[in-house]
Structures are given as C-alpha cells and as structure tokens.
Design a protein around this motif. Structure first.
Motif, PDB file in Angstrom:
ATOM      1  N   LEU A 199       0.654  -1.071  -0.074  1.00 43.82           N
ATOM      2  CA  LEU A 199      -0.132   0.020  -0.113  1.00 43.82           C
ATOM      3  C   LEU A 199       0.965   1.243   0.109  1.00 43.82           C
ATOM      4  CD1 LEU A 199      -2.869  -0.711   2.541  1.00 43.82           C
ATOM      5  CD2 LEU A 199      -3.088  -0.417   0.002  1.00 43.82           C
ATOM      6  N   ALA A 200       0.283   2.268  -0.684  1.00 42.45           N
ATOM      7  CA  ALA A 200       1.057   3.399  -0.821  1.00 42.45           C
ATOM      8  C   ALA A 200       0.927   4.109   0.437  1.00 42.45           C
ATOM      9  CB  ALA A 200       0.533   4.299  -1.994  1.00 42.45           C
ATOM     10  N   GLU A 201       1.817   5.147   0.670  1.00 40.67           N
ATOM     11  CA  GLU A 201       2.012   5.929   1.870  1.00 40.67           C
ATOM     12  C   GLU A 201       0.539   6.943   1.935  1.00 40.67           C
ATOM     13  OE1 GLU A 201       4.719   8.879   4.309  1.00 40.67           O
ATOM     14  OE2 GLU A 201       5.517   8.073   2.708  1.00 40.67           O
ATOM     15  N   GLY A 202      -0.112   6.843   3.361  1.00 47.45           N
ATOM     16  CA  GLY A 202      -1.275   7.480   3.388  1.00 47.45           C
ATOM     17  C   GLY A 202      -2.368   6.976   2.880  1.00 47.45           C
ATOM     18  N   THR A 203      -2.337   5.428   2.727  1.00 43.91           N
ATOM     19  CA  THR A 203      -3.649   4.702   2.279  1.00 43.91           C
ATOM     20  C   THR A 203      -3.504   3.737   3.349  1.00 43.91           C
ATOM     21  OG1 THR A 203      -2.402   3.375   0.554  1.00 43.91           O
ATOM     22  CG2 THR A 203      -3.405   5.402  -0.333  1.00 43.91           C
ATOM     23  N   ASP A 204      -4.717   2.991   3.313  1.00 43.82           N
ATOM     24  CA  ASP A 204      -4.890   1.885   4.186  1.00 43.82           C
ATOM     25  C   ASP A 204      -5.766   0.705   3.505  1.00 43.82           C
ATOM     26  OD1 ASP A 204      -7.711   2.729   4.936  1.00 43.82           O
ATOM     27  OD2 ASP A 204      -6.829   3.626   6.400  1.00 43.82           O
ATOM     28  N   VAL A 205      -5.937  -0.433   4.025  1.00 44.03           N
ATOM     29  CA  VAL A 205      -6.903  -1.226   3.460  1.00 44.03           C
ATOM     30  C   VAL A 205      -8.341  -1.006   3.318  1.00 44.03           C
ATOM     31  CG1 VAL A 205      -7.262  -2.511   5.451  1.00 44.03           C
ATOM     32  CG2 VAL A 205      -7.411  -3.805   3.209  1.00 44.03           C
ATOM     33  N   THR A 206      -8.580   0.040   4.289  1.00 44.21           N
ATOM     34  CA  THR A 206     -10.075   0.350   4.418  1.00 44.21           C
ATOM     35  C   THR A 206     -10.518   1.337   3.397  1.00 44.21           C
ATOM     36  OG1 THR A 206     -10.107   0.360   6.851  1.00 44.21           O
ATOM     37  CG2 THR A 206     -12.075   1.633   5.637  1.00 44.21           C
ATOM     38  N   ASP A 207      -9.593   2.025   2.723  1.00 39.68           N
ATOM     39  CA  ASP A 207      -9.436   3.021   1.733  1.00 39.68           C
ATOM     40  C   ASP A 207      -9.671   2.041   0.326  1.00 39.68           C
ATOM     41  OD1 ASP A 207      -9.338   5.205   3.233  1.00 39.68           O
ATOM     42  OD2 ASP A 207      -7.423   5.431   3.054  1.00 39.68           O
ATOM     43  N   LEU A 208      -8.734   1.112   0.269  1.00 39.50           N
ATOM     44  CA  LEU A 208      -8.565   0.269  -0.658  1.00 39.50           C
ATOM     45  C   LEU A 208      -9.944  -0.563  -0.830  1.00 39.50           C
ATOM     46  CD1 LEU A 208      -7.006  -1.006  -3.222  1.00 39.50           C
ATOM     47  CD2 LEU A 208      -6.438  -2.835  -1.307  1.00 39.50           C
ATOM     48  N   HIS A 209     -10.543  -1.376   0.062  1.00 42.35           N
ATOM     49  CA  HIS A 209     -11.780  -1.869   0.200  1.00 42.35           C
ATOM     50  C   HIS A 209     -13.049  -1.047  -0.645  1.00 42.35           C
ATOM     51  CE1 HIS A 209     -15.570  -3.196   1.848  1.00 42.35           C
ATOM     52  NE2 HIS A 209     -15.241  -4.576   1.251  1.00 42.35           N
ATOM     53  N   ALA A 210     -13.016   0.296  -0.120  1.00 44.15           N
ATOM     54  CA  ALA A 210     -13.851   1.033  -0.521  1.00 44.15           C
ATOM     55  C   ALA A 210     -13.902   1.486  -1.911  1.00 44.15           C
ATOM     56  CB  ALA A 210     -13.881   2.748   0.442  1.00 44.15           C
ATOM     57  N   ALA A 211     -12.651   1.788  -2.416  1.00 44.03           N
ATOM     58  CA  ALA A 211     -12.164   2.039  -3.842  1.00 44.03           C
ATOM     59  C   ALA A 211     -12.803   0.608  -4.788  1.00 44.03           C
ATOM     60  CB  ALA A 211     -10.933   2.322  -4.082  1.00 44.03           C
ATOM     61  N   VAL A 212     -12.332  -0.369  -4.220  1.00 45.91           N
ATOM     62  CA  VAL A 212     -12.868  -1.515  -5.192  1.00 45.91           C
ATOM     63  C   VAL A 212     -14.384  -1.685  -5.078  1.00 45.91           C
ATOM     64  CG1 VAL A 212     -12.645  -4.143  -5.328  1.00 45.91           C
ATOM     65  CG2 VAL A 212     -10.643  -2.719  -4.581  1.00 45.91           C
ATOM     66  N   LEU A 213     -15.000  -1.562  -4.016  1.00 44.41           N
ATOM     67  CA  LEU A 213     -16.554  -1.388  -3.993  1.00 44.41           C
ATOM     68  C   LEU A 213     -16.890  -0.334  -4.689  1.00 44.41           C
ATOM     69  CD1 LEU A 213     -18.722  -2.961  -2.253  1.00 44.41           C
ATOM     70  CD2 LEU A 213     -18.680  -1.214  -0.690  1.00 44.41           C
ATOM     71  N   ALA A 214     -16.435   0.697  -4.818  1.00 41.11           N
ATOM     72  CA  ALA A 214     -16.785   1.911  -5.612  1.00 41.11           C
ATOM     73  C   ALA A 214     -16.741   1.622  -7.233  1.00 41.11           C
ATOM     74  CB  ALA A 214     -16.373   3.205  -5.384  1.00 41.11           C
ATOM     75  N   LEU A 215     -15.692   0.782  -7.327  1.00 40.32           N
ATOM     76  CA  LEU A 215     -15.432   0.493  -8.898  1.00 40.32           C
ATOM     77  C   LEU A 215     -16.383  -0.709  -9.571  1.00 40.32           C
ATOM     78  CD1 LEU A 215     -13.396   0.751 -11.334  1.00 40.32           C
ATOM     79  CD2 LEU A 215     -12.025  -0.998 -10.132  1.00 40.32           C
ATOM     80  N   CYS A 216     -16.776  -1.470  -8.924  1.00 39.30           N
ATOM     81  CA  CYS A 216     -17.625  -2.729  -9.282  1.00 39.30           C
ATOM     82  C   CYS A 216     -18.898  -2.431 -10.135  1.00 39.30           C
ATOM     83  CB  CYS A 216     -17.938  -3.461  -8.037  1.00 39.30           C
ATOM     84  SG  CYS A 216     -16.445  -4.515  -7.441  1.00 39.30           S
ATOM     85  N   PRO A 217     -19.447  -1.139  -9.722  1.00 43.04           N
ATOM     86  CA  PRO A 217     -20.841  -0.821 -10.492  1.00 43.04           C
ATOM     87  C   PRO A 217     -20.465  -0.426 -11.990  1.00 43.04           C
ATOM     88  CG  PRO A 217     -20.775   0.047  -8.248  1.00 43.04           C
ATOM     89  CD  PRO A 217     -19.457  -0.565  -8.161  1.00 43.04           C
TER      90      PRO A 217
ATOM     91  N   VAL B 184      -6.547  -2.231 -13.156  1.00 49.70           N
ATOM     92  CA  VAL B 184      -5.158  -1.679 -13.018  1.00 49.70           C
ATOM     93  C   VAL B 184      -5.021  -0.279 -12.959  1.00 49.70           C
ATOM     94  CG1 VAL B 184      -2.908  -1.497 -14.034  1.00 49.70           C
ATOM     95  CG2 VAL B 184      -4.039  -3.723 -13.868  1.00 49.70           C
ATOM     96  N   ARG B 185      -5.813   0.501 -13.784  1.00 47.05           N
ATOM     97  CA  ARG B 185      -5.623   2.015 -13.851  1.00 47.05           C
ATOM     98  C   ARG B 185      -6.306   2.550 -12.651  1.00 47.05           C
ATOM     99  NH1 ARG B 185      -7.210   0.760 -19.230  1.00 47.05           N
ATOM    100  NH2 ARG B 185      -5.349   1.294 -20.849  1.00 47.05           N
ATOM    101  N   ALA B 186      -7.635   2.078 -12.211  1.00 43.74           N
ATOM    102  CA  ALA B 186      -8.544   2.502 -11.559  1.00 43.74           C
ATOM    103  C   ALA B 186      -7.820   2.520 -10.035  1.00 43.74           C
ATOM    104  CB  ALA B 186      -9.939   1.895 -11.433  1.00 43.74           C
ATOM    105  N   LEU B 187      -7.248   1.374  -9.618  1.00 45.21           N
ATOM    106  CA  LEU B 187      -6.700   1.335  -8.368  1.00 45.21           C
ATOM    107  C   LEU B 187      -5.141   1.500  -8.198  1.00 45.21           C
ATOM    108  CD1 LEU B 187      -8.646  -2.056  -7.472  1.00 45.21           C
ATOM    109  CD2 LEU B 187      -9.292   0.316  -6.846  1.00 45.21           C
TER     110      LEU B 187
END
Length: 230
Positions: free
Chosen positions: A70-88, A126-129
């Motif tokens: 994970l990049a500095e300043g990010t955490d898995v909660t943020d990553l999970h939210a981004a994947v969830l937002a991408l799926c639709p 790949v691009r979105a995340l």
C-alpha cells in the motif's frame, strides 16, 4: 483487514467444481484461509506438494491487479472502499471455458476463445486502483529481471509496477511451479484427465476478489465483490 503486507485484486472461483479442484490440487483454501490435504493422484513424476509448492501460497486465482504494497497515506479500508466503488462500473465477462496450456515451464489454465473483454476489464482495474500501489523497491524491480523484458514491458514495470498489463496481460490460473520438460508432459497428461469434466463449462468472471498476503506468506480472500454493470 489490517496486518497484511501486500494486497491484490484477483478473480477467484466461487463454490463449484473448479474451486473444489483448485483447493485440493494446490493444497490451500484462500477463502477459508486454511491448508487442504492433497488428493491421491496417480501418474505424477513427483509428490504433488512439490509440484504445486510455488503457486500454493496464492490459492487458485486469476490475477487482475498483481500484489502490491500500500502507498503511504492509504490503508486497506480505503482500498476496499475503492474496489467497492469500482464494481458498479465494470461488466461481467463470460468465457466459453478454460483450457490447459504451458506458459514457459509451468502449467496453467487460460481462456478458451477471445480474451479482449477480459483484457479490457483487467486494464480498468489496474488503472483505477493504481493510486494505492507503493512504488517498487530496487529489490522488487530486480526480481522482475527487467533485462529479460521487452521495452514495452519495462515501461509497464516502471509505470504500473508489473510488466504484464494491458497489451501484455494474459489471464491465467497457475497450477504448477516451473518443471523440467519431461515432467511437464507427465503432469499435463494427468491434469488433462482430471480437468476434462470441468474445462468445457462456461466461466463467468463476475466479481473482484480483494486478497491479502499474511505473515505466513499466503494469500487470503478478504471479500469477493460482484461486478454490477449490466
């Protein structure tokens, strides 16, 4: 969902014959996060645990976005939210089936038929995340052996942290480690027999699996998130 060293976005099979086969063959259930006894398989040139040692830690999966810190300043909660937002925004892809093939010195399952839609899906992931990916260290770069890559693949490695993305992406489910030529042929024959009832069935890539690498080096499925674009 804390305490992991790397994360990845995979496709993993839901419950069914392919998932059941993968758990036993590789000896690891990423969804349950527990080892699985190998079945007794006749005709192999060496112990199944040795044949599958390299891919075991990942479980049966197809990579969409390869493992990353994970990049500095990010955490898995943020990553999970981004994947969830991408799926639709991502549509499921249906493949006519899978086929067994050799990739270099190992055996894998790859799509039977056209791969353009799946390649496009992986490219979007790949691009979105990519903002969540920490830059590769010098050691990580060296492990990719850039001297053996094409100029385009070296560019991908520098820009995206992995050489085999976009035009160079090839969806595959790894089944063995690197094997000598003679052993490849023997294992291929055994796998062909074991998989023949499974591979002709259509395969629907309709979810993203958020996976994470624990302290033991093995990947766990954190959540399987459905793709929702019609």
């Amino acid at each position: 969902m804390e305490g992991f060293s790397r994360y990845a976005i995979y496709w993993t099979p839901g419950e069914g014959p392919l998932a059941q086969f993968g758990r036993g063959w590789l000896g690891w259930d990423a969804e349950a996060a527990e080892p699985v006894p190998h079945p007794a398989v006749a005709g192999l040139p060496r112990d199944l645990a040795l044949i599958t040692q390299a891919p075991r830690k990942y479980g049966l999966h197809g990579t969409l976005k390869p493992p990353f810190r994970l990049a500095e300043g990010t955490d898995v909660t943020d990553l999970h939210a981004a994947v969830l937002a991408l799926c639709p925004y991502l549509a499921p892809v249906t493949l006519p089936g899978l086929r067994l093939t050799r990739i270099g010195g190992f055996l894998a399952l790859v799509p039977a038929g056209e791969e353009e839609a799946l390649q496009a899906l992986a490219g979007e992931v790949v691009r979105a995340l990519d903002g969540f990916r920490a830059p590769l260290s010098e050691a990580e770069l060296a492990r990719r052996r850039p001297d053996r890559l094409t100029p385009r693949q070296r560019g991908h490695l520098a820009d995206w942290g992995y050489p085999y993305v976009f035009e160079d992406f090839r969806f595959h489910l790894t089944l063995t480690g690197e094997l000598p030529e003679a052993e490849l042929a023997e294992v291929e024959a055994v796998l062909g027999h074991l998989l023949s009832p499974i591979l002709s069935e259509p395969l629907r890539v309709d979810s993203l699996s958020l996976c994470a690498e624990a302290a033991d080096g093995r990947f766990r499925l954190l959540e399987r998130l459905p793709l929702a674009r019609s």
